[in-house]
Design a protein around this motif. Structure first.
Motif, PDB file in Angstrom:
ATOM      1  N   SER A 465      48.664  36.111  39.837  1.00  0.00           N
ATOM      2  CA  SER A 465      48.252  36.083  41.247  1.00  0.00           C
ATOM      3  C   SER A 465      46.843  36.631  41.442  1.00  0.00           C
ATOM      4  O   SER A 465      46.185  36.319  42.443  1.00  0.00           O
ATOM      5  CB  SER A 465      49.247  36.876  42.103  1.00  0.00           C
ATOM      6  N   ASN A 466      46.350  37.440  40.488  1.00  0.00           N
ATOM      7  CA  ASN A 466      45.011  38.041  40.604  1.00  0.00           C
ATOM      8  C   ASN A 466      44.003  37.371  39.674  1.00  0.00           C
ATOM      9  O   ASN A 466      43.081  38.018  39.179  1.00  0.00           O
ATOM     10  CB  ASN A 466      45.075  39.538  40.295  1.00  0.00           C
ATOM     11  N   TYR A 467      44.181  36.100  39.422  1.00  0.00           N
ATOM     12  CA  TYR A 467      43.296  35.416  38.471  1.00  0.00           C
ATOM     13  C   TYR A 467      41.859  35.334  38.980  1.00  0.00           C
ATOM     14  O   TYR A 467      40.918  35.248  38.191  1.00  0.00           O
ATOM     15  CB  TYR A 467      43.830  34.018  38.156  1.00  0.00           C
ATOM     16  N   LYS A 468      41.664  35.378  40.310  1.00  0.00           N
ATOM     17  CA  LYS A 468      40.298  35.304  40.831  1.00  0.00           C
ATOM     18  C   LYS A 468      39.480  36.528  40.438  1.00  0.00           C
ATOM     19  O   LYS A 468      38.257  36.428  40.221  1.00  0.00           O
ATOM     20  CB  LYS A 468      40.336  35.140  42.350  1.00  0.00           C
ATOM     21  N   VAL A 469      40.147  37.673  40.334  1.00  0.00           N
ATOM     22  CA  VAL A 469      39.448  38.889  39.893  1.00  0.00           C
ATOM     23  C   VAL A 469      38.959  38.705  38.461  1.00  0.00           C
ATOM     24  O   VAL A 469      37.825  39.071  38.113  1.00  0.00           O
ATOM     25  CB  VAL A 469      40.385  40.119  40.003  1.00  0.00           C
TER      26      VAL A 469
END
Length: 781
Positions: A465-469
């Motif tokens: 879910s935090n792949y954008k980081v």
């Protein structure tokens, strides 16, 4: 008399060292190859035979518009079907739902961390298949979701000799699973294999989709059925035919039972491999038989004086046959024993080199032993019969003069056998060259996207879910050109569904649409062309992008852009159309595909990172360091995408290696046979060669005289082998949706190779005969 025969046979084989050695080497190598090929066939046919109730086990196959040319469909099922069959069909004893493919998950046991593949399936799977439990229990109707069963080898790997029952394993640093059973290792010849089992009831929680197992439109599953003894599968199929449409009127998919015993060989297409391997075994057998027969004929005619003397001394009509039969049998027995040694010492190397499957125990089956004995006896019989018939009609006077009155029929038979031998070798060369060409075609095929220099990083835990980081951190490295997150791997996207509607949809059209959830960098990272609209630059609610195949289905007139697509309460709008690209192996054609923009319908499992071709090791190190910093509790793993695509065609690569090996052996055996025939011809024409040289014939003329017949044989063999090889390759290429052309130059190259090898063999012996002193040649008469 028998002892005298035996002594004479041993004495001659020891005296004729060259002929005996060549026969033993050729025969032992050929028999070893045949046994290896029979082992492959036996292994392929043994799949799933260990199941005690194999005849009552069936898989569900589903036919829909996405099945293409498949007459019955694929081994896939909607998830709601097995439960319905258990409730509605009294003939069904058990019906188990299995997720198509295994999930890679992280196991944490104490301080140890492992990455393991887990098979999610209904608990009653162990009631259908013979996967015996060694300890513990898996209740067939269990609703407990956080339980785990391990294979014997996995239990030993994780816990050593400690009893694993009741132990807890933390999966993905989030879920705790309790081990309830240990099952015996599933045999390698099982179509369904796994080392870790978990209940399929856990998938809705894992995928965050409560209705995941209750749908009648998702074919991302397999179903296996155990019928009651004596139940009629035909009766079940009559009611099963329209069962999906009954619960999903918008669907046109139809399911039926398919015998599990035929899954590996027929549905998975291994029968074609079995037939091809069997054909190669027959070809090698014919080659070694012809080779042995021809060489024994030459050896026999070299002993014509000996047999002439024996006939004068009263030897009966059957004496020559019995003697030759015993001599041939001795050579075959020695060759058979030597072939077993060859197999024993070479099979580990051959397994690594060519991917030959099976075990040594598979060679010594009753069927292979009987075939072995019958084949050996047949070779010995023919090799003794042909020369004995010729020598039997030869007069004692001619025998003492070393003359052979060979009948036209025997001479013609020998010529035909040599032609058949080279024809088979040419056919194998053609097949080998075409498999090499097809494999090269698959590896270099334009998939419609760029897979080079792309690293696939597995997203686990919070990073899903935090792949954008992670992407933001990776952008700081100038050697990272772009990245995109996706829910599925491009080597095979199998998330799909049907039942969609749109304005103007024909009643008989219901495509099975494949889905992939991505971010807006997907097309940029993979260099996928947009044909119309844009790739999620338009931020409309329910916006989707589709490929050209789906666009042509929705609107054959080319007006699919901005079309509304509806299923149940879901309303979508086409805002972009991409060029077609291959998202499944090349044995399947391109199907309809829909891109979903970060809707949370599926987990983002992968991050695809495009890197610069320079400083690769440093860039990979930076990716690993960044992933571990953001996700320290999970193991880091990555794969180059082009390597993963290459693995899709390991089966074709193994076939190519095997064909190359067997073609090389076939050529060697053919050359040995040709060499033996040439020796006989030269021996019979020694006086003629001497007279021609005395009368002024030069070396080239003598070589031409001896070579022309052999060149004619090879040419005729090429003409006969070419259409047969073309037909065989045409049928094999039908397995691929995308295939190379049957180029004429392949046939020409095979013919040139065979002719060149034959000429080298023949010319060497011809040159030796042509350069011999004519006085020495005439002295033989």
């Amino acid at each position: 008399m028998n002892l005298q025969f035996l002594k004479s046979a041993v004495r001659w084989n020891l005296k004729n060292k060259t002929g005996t050695y060549i026969n033993i080497v050729g025969l032992s190598v050929g028999l070893a190859v045949i046994l290896l090929l029979l082992n492959i066939v036996g292994y392929e046919k043994s799949f799933d035979k260990f199941n005690h109730r194999l005849d009552d086990i069936y898989c569900i196959v589903t036919k829909d518009q996405h099945s293409g040319s498949s007459p019955i469909g694929w081994n896939e099922s909607v998830p709601a079907l097995p439960r319905a069959m258990m409730n509605e069909f009294p003939e069904v004893e058990q019906a188990s739902l299995v997720q198509n493919g295994k999930r890679t998950m992280q196991f944490k046991i104490g301080n140890q961390i492992f990455k393991e593949k887990v098979q999610f399936a209904s608990p009653n799977l162990f009631k259908i298949f013979s996967f015996p439990l060694l300890s513990g229990n898996i209740p067939a109707e269990s609703t407990e979701k956080n339980i785990l069963a391990l294979s014997k080898s996995s239990a030993t790997k994780f816990f050593g000799n400690t009893n694993p029952l009741g132990k807890l394993i933390t999966i993905n640093n989030k879920y705790e699973f309790r081990i309830v059973a240990v099952f015996d290792d599933i045999p390698k010849n099982s179509s369904l294999r796994f080392d870790c089992w978990a209940p399929i009831g856990f998938l809705p929680e894992l995928n965050q989709f409560p209705n995941y197992l209750n749908t009648w439109y998702n074919l991302s599953f397999q179903s296996y059925v155990l019928l009651a003894k004596g139940a009629s599968p035909e009766n079940v199929n009559k009611r099963l035919k329209g069962r999906i449409i009954q619960s999903n009127p918008d669907s046109q998919a139809e399911s039926q039972l398919y015998p599990y015993s035929n899954l590996h060989t027929v549905l998975y297409g291994r029968n074609k491999r079995i037939k091809m391997v069997s054909a190669i075994a027959v070809i090698i057998f014919i080659l070694i038989s012809i080779n042995f027969i021809n060489l024994k004929t030459v050896d026999t005619f070299q002993r014509i004086k000996e047999f002439g003397i024996r006939k004068i001394n009263g030897a009966g009509k059957g004496y020559i046959f019995k003697q030759l039969m015993l001599e041939a049998s001795l050579v075959i027995i020695v060759s058979a024993a030597l072939s077993l040694f060859i197999i024993y010492f070479s099979i580990p190397t051959l397994k690594n080199l060519t991917g030959i499957s099976g075990t040594l125990t598979g060679i010594f089956t009753p069927a292979s032993i009987v075939m072995f004995l019958v084949s050996g006896g047949l070779i010995a019989l023919i090799s003794a019969l042909i020369p004995s018939l010729t020598l039997r009609s030869n007069s004692p006077v001619n025998s003492l003069k070393a003359k052979v009155n060979e009948t036209i029929s025997v001479s013609r038979l020998r010529t035909i056998l040599s032609g058949v031998q080279f024809g088979l070798a040419i056919g194998l060369i053609i097949c080998t060259l075409f498999t090499i060409k097809q494999l090269s075609y698959l590896r270099n095929f334009d998939l419609g996207f760029n897979k080079e220099q792309i690293v696939r990083v597995d997203l686990q835990g919070p990073l899903q879910s935090n792949y954008k980081v992670l992407q933001d951190e990776l952008r700081k490295n100038p050697n990272i050109l772009s990245s995109t997150a996706a829910s599925r791997n491009l080597t095979g996207i199998y998330w799909n569904g049907d039942g969609f509607k749109w304005e103007g949809k024909p009643a008989n059209v219901d495509p099975l649409i494949t889905f992939i959830e991505t971010d807006d960098n997907f097309c940029k990272t993979f260099d996928i062309k947009m044909l119309d609209g844009d790739y999620f630059k338009t931020r409309k609610p329910g916006a989707v992008v589709i490929n050209k195949t789906l666009a042509d289905i929705i609107s054959p007139d080319g007006n699919a852009l901005n079309k509304k697509i509806i299923r149940d309460t879901l309303e979508l709008e086409v805002t972009g159309i991409t060029n077609n690209f291959n998202f499944k192996p090349l044995n399947r054609s391109i199907g309809p595909l829909m891109f979903i923009k970060e809707a949370g319908l599926d987990n983002m499992r992968y991050l695809f990172v495009k890197i610069a071709p320079t400083h690769v090791s440093g860039t990979l190190g930076n990716i690993e360091k960044t992933v571990k910093k953001l996700n320290p509790d999970f193991l880091f793993s990555y794969h180059f995408l082009d390597d993963e695509f290459a693995k899709l065609y390991n089966g074709e690569e193994r076939l190519q290696k095997q064909l190359s090996l067997f073609s090389f052996i076939a050529i060697i055996i053919s050359v040995m046979g040709l060499w033996g025939i040439l020796l006989f011809v030269i021996q019979q024409r020694t006086k003629e060669i001497g007279i021609r040289k005395v009368n002024g014939a030069n070396v080239s003329e003598v070589m031409t005289l001896l070579n022309k017949d052999f060149i004619k044989w090879v040419s005729i063999a090429f003409v006969i082998a070419t259409p047969i090889a073309w037909f065989a390759m045409h049928k094999w290429l039908e397995n691929f949706a995308y295939k190379t052309s049957l180029s004429w130059w392949i046939f020409a190259l095979a013919g040139i190779l065979a002719l060149g090898i034959a000429l080298l063999t023949v010319s060497w012996q011809s040159w030796k005969a042509a350069t011999r002193n004519p006085v020495e040649a005439l002295r033989y008469e």
